[in-house]
Structures are given as structure tokens and as C-alpha cells.
Design an enzyme around this catalytic site. Structure first.
Site, PDB file in Angstrom:
ATOM      1  N   ARG A 166       2.651  22.005 -26.268  1.00 32.81           N
ATOM      2  CA  ARG A 166       3.539  23.172 -26.288  1.00 32.81           C
ATOM      3  C   ARG A 166       4.219  23.350 -27.639  1.00 32.81           C
ATOM      4  O   ARG A 166       5.379  23.711 -27.725  1.00 32.81           O
ATOM      5  CB  ARG A 166       4.595  23.089 -25.176  1.00 32.81           C
ATOM      6  CG  ARG A 166       4.012  22.970 -23.776  1.00 32.81           C
ATOM      7  CD  ARG A 166       3.141  24.162 -23.403  1.00 32.81           C
ATOM      8  NE  ARG A 166       2.472  23.884 -22.136  1.00 32.81           N
ATOM      9  CZ  ARG A 166       1.226  23.389 -22.048  1.00 32.81           C
ATOM     10  NH1 ARG A 166       0.547  23.144 -23.150  1.00 32.81           N
ATOM     11  NH2 ARG A 166       0.676  23.173 -20.878  1.00 32.81           N
ATOM     12  N   SER A 250       7.800  28.171 -16.759  1.00 31.87           N
ATOM     13  CA  SER A 250       8.475  26.878 -16.802  1.00 31.87           C
ATOM     14  C   SER A 250       9.505  26.906 -17.928  1.00 31.87           C
ATOM     15  O   SER A 250       9.137  26.996 -19.093  1.00 31.87           O
ATOM     16  CB  SER A 250       7.466  25.752 -17.035  1.00 31.87           C
ATOM     17  OG  SER A 250       6.565  25.680 -15.946  1.00 31.87           O
ATOM     18  N   GLU A 370      11.337  25.499 -23.174  1.00 32.53           N
ATOM     19  CA  GLU A 370      10.125  26.094 -23.721  1.00 32.53           C
ATOM     20  C   GLU A 370      10.374  27.445 -24.392  1.00 32.53           C
ATOM     21  O   GLU A 370       9.805  27.713 -25.435  1.00 32.53           O
ATOM     22  CB  GLU A 370       9.051  26.245 -22.625  1.00 32.53           C
ATOM     23  CG  GLU A 370       8.326  24.955 -22.285  1.00 32.53           C
ATOM     24  CD  GLU A 370       7.020  25.212 -21.540  1.00 32.53           C
ATOM     25  OE1 GLU A 370       6.524  26.360 -21.576  1.00 32.53           O
ATOM     26  OE2 GLU A 370       6.505  24.272 -20.934  1.00 32.53           O
TER      27      GLU A 370
END
Length: 378
Positions: A166, A250, A370
Site C-alpha cells: 500500500r 479500509s 490508508e
């Protein structure tokens, strides 16, 4: 490019938060996108690029600058030097899920497990999106970049983007700036030609998510439809009628920790090994060599642990909300912070801070967000 009447960023982001910016421009072609960004950078004006708005939490105060909305689209099929593969060059503003549908319809494998992920193709490499064992890094060949430092357009191979879990050199991490400030104009993927018949699904994580035995064969279409159904059951497919999907997906990353730290967590916490980075070649001067090569020591692999499990076992269940707040966890998935209707960015941020504090207090681990935060602090 077209300057348009500014709209609330709450209308352009999936978390549905954000005030009206000072100025807004829509870019429908690559040339328009390049021109407006060069103009903004030359003037030193604050700027914010918005694609699908699915990875943004924007503050309640108006953004004092220009928001550039990327509306470019288009997919071009290119030959691949590797037999049995096709390359797709995709414009930055193209819907990621529309790209996945195109690939599946064309019998091209490599991104079907990422069906239903919201956002645009240009945003995909920035945080190396992934799901069920597939990640963009596995198929990305190169990106076309506009560098902020030089204003020049260049084609950059995927190997130079620092793609990790990520992350990439292009991502603005919480509390830091991108290592390489730039805007993606297009991406090029290389996908395998598997056609429309059945094939064996590779990767234990994807097979497990789909409930497949190691020797089972399925079609690409079946993979896409099954993944969409699984994601929908978790509120991870956008639906205007379902507040559980009014989120950034998320909100917290699954944490990557040392193996030693992972052993300090309860054994029932789900975890997956992460391969260590390869040790770079090292030349040791002869007068410093004592018969032992330090590179012979293989680091114990790091471990990825489930953030959702940590949240729920810190006492924060699905559907949790702070008193009087319009922000809450999804009723379907503890990792998704959602806007239940009319939540402010500060209410969303307050919930995120509460989750972080509870997990840190219980397990000694600070979960990292995130989404990109603009005008918001955690």
C-alpha cells in the site's frame, strides 16, 4: 480544460466530507491536465488532484486553492514482448473497476481479484492497490508521469516507483510528503491471455477467499462476480443506498510488523508472512573481511497482521459510533469508517483517532491510515 463552478468536495469523495474549494477545474484530456498543473505549479498556487475521490478525507475548512478533477479516460491495447500477454495503456481518470471489467471481457487475467475497488486507474499505483493476493505491482509495466519538480512528462518503469505494501514513492503518507511529487497521466499493465474458458487460479490467498481447492478451475467471469459478491457483503462496493459503503474502503492498513512483535500478539490474530526485501550485493574490502559474510544472515520475514481483528478485539465492534457523531464503523466490516449521513470530516477523524488509541492501548500498535488526509489531522 474547463473551469467549473466549485462543488463541495463532499460530492466528489466517497467519504462524503469536504467543503467547497476556492476554485475547480476539470481536465478531460491529458494535454489539459498537463497544462493546468504546469500553470498551477508555476504560480505556486495550492492544488489538489481528485480522481474517483475514494482515497481522500478532506477537511471541513474550504480548500484555499484549485481542485483539479481528472476526467480523462480510454484504454489502448498494445502488443507485449512476452508471448501470451497483452498490454493495456489506460488513462489516469478511467474508472478502475471499468478497467477490470474490460480486461475480464477480453479474457485478460491479472486484475480480476481487484474487482469492485473504487477509484481511478491513475490512483491505483500510488498506493499499490490490492485484494486477495493480487496487487498492481504484479502487472504494472510503467506509468506516464508529470513531475512537479520539472514540469516534464516522462515514462517511468514500475521498478522505479518503490511499490510496496500500500505504498509507493508517489504516495503522501500520513505526516509526510511524497518522495517523488508527481501526477500519473496513464498506466500500462501487462495481463495474461487466458481467454474465457476455465483455468487454475494461482495464489493461496485468492483461492482461499474464493473457496477453491488447489486443483479447481474457474472462468475469469466467475472470479470477478464472486469477488464482487464478497466485497458487497462487506460493504466494499459503492452503493448510494447503503451508508456502509460511504467510506474510503479500509481506513486502516493491515499492519506489517516484525516476527518478534507478531509473537507478542494473541495467537488467534490472523497473520500472513511478508517476504523480506532482498539484501543488496556488497563488496567487502579484503582488509575488513574476517571470513564471515554479514549478508549470509537471512532476516526473519516480517508479518502482516489483520487490522480488522485488532480493532474488534480492542473492544470496537462493527457499527460503533462515538456519542452524538454521524460517523461510525461499517456494520459489515470493522476496517471501514463510514459517513452515516451528514458527518463532518472532524467527526470521521475523531473516530479514527479513537480507534487508533484503543488498538495502541490494547496491543501496543499504532494503526496507519490508508486515505490521503487533506486539511485533517489524526
Amino acid at each position: 480544460m474547463a473551469e467549473v463552478a466549485p462543488r463541495p468536495l463532499a460530492e466528489l469523495t466517497t467519504l462524503r466530507a469536504g467543503a467547497v474549494p476556492a476554485r475547480m477545474v476539470e481536465a478531460h484530456t491529458t494535454d489539459e491536465l498537463v497544462a493546468v498543473l504546469r500553470e498551477l505549479w508555476a504560480d505556486g498556487e495550492p492544488w489538489l488532484v481528485v480522481g474517483g475521490g475514494s482515497n481522500l478525507l478532506v477537511g471541513d475548512d474550504p480548500f484555499d486553492g484549485t481542485v483539479v478533477v481528472v476526467r480523462t479516460s480510454g484504454i489502448e491495447e498494445l502488443p507485449s514482448p512476452n508471448p501470451g500477454h497483452t498490454r493495456l495503456r489506460v488513462q489516469a481518470g478511467h474508472s478502475w473497476d471499468d478497467l477490470v471489467e474490460y480486461a475480464v471481457a477480453a479474457g485478460l487475467s491479472g486484475i480480476a481479484a481487484m474487482s469492485g475497488i473504487p477509484g481511478t486507474a491513475g490512483a491505483a499505483p500510488v498506493q499499490n492497490i490490492g485484494a486477495y493476493g493480487q496487487e498492481v505491482v504484479q502487472t504494472l509495466v510503467e506509468v506516464e508521469l508529470l513531475d512537479e519538480a520539472t514540469g516534464e512528462v516522462s515514462v517511468v518503469p514500475a521498478s522505479e516507483l518503490g511499490l510496496g505494501f500500500r505504498t509507493s514513492v508517489l504516495k503522501h503518507h500520513h505526516g509526510s510528503v511524497a518522495a517523488r511529487p508527481a501526477v500519473i497521466l496513464s498506466i500500462t499493465l501487462e495481463l495474461a491471455q487466458v481467454g474465457h474458458g476455465e483455468f487454475a487460479v494461482r495464489g493461496p490467498q485468492l483461492r482461499g477467499a474464493l473457496g477453491l481447492d488447489p486443483d479447481a478451475t474457474v472462468t475469469l467471469r466467475w472470479v470477478r462476480e464472486t469477488v464482487l459478491a464478497v466485497r458487497a457483503s462487506k460493504g466494499m462496493v459503492l452503493d448510494d443506498a447503503d451508508p456502509d459503503t460511504w467510506s474510503a474502503g479500509s481506513f486502516f492498513q493491515n499492519a506489517v510488523v516484525t516476527a518478534a512483535f507478531a509473537r507478542s500478539l494473541p495467537p488467534e490474530c490472523p497473520r500472513w508472512p511478508v517476504a523480506p526485501d532482498p539484501v543488496a550485493d556488497r563488496i567487502i574490502p579484503l582488509n575488513e573481511y574476517y571470513g564471515v559474510d554479514p549478508t549470509d544472515e537471512v532476516a526473519e520475514p516480517h508479518v502482516k497482521v489483520s487490522a480488522a481483528w485488532l480493532i474488534e478485539h480492542a473492544g470496537i465492534g462493527k457499527g460503533f459510533a462515538l456519542p452524538g457523531s454521524r460517523a461510525g464503523l461499517s456494520t459489515k466490516h470493522a476496517l471501514a469508517l463510514t459517513n452515516r449521513g451528514g458527518a463532518s470530516a472532524e467527526q470521521l477523524a475523531a473516530l479514527a483517532r479513537f480507534v487508533q488509541q484503543r488498538v495502541q492501548s490494547e496491543f501496543g500498535l499504532i494503526l496507519q491510515p490508508e486515505p490521503v488526509l487533506v486539511g485533517v489531522d489524526l
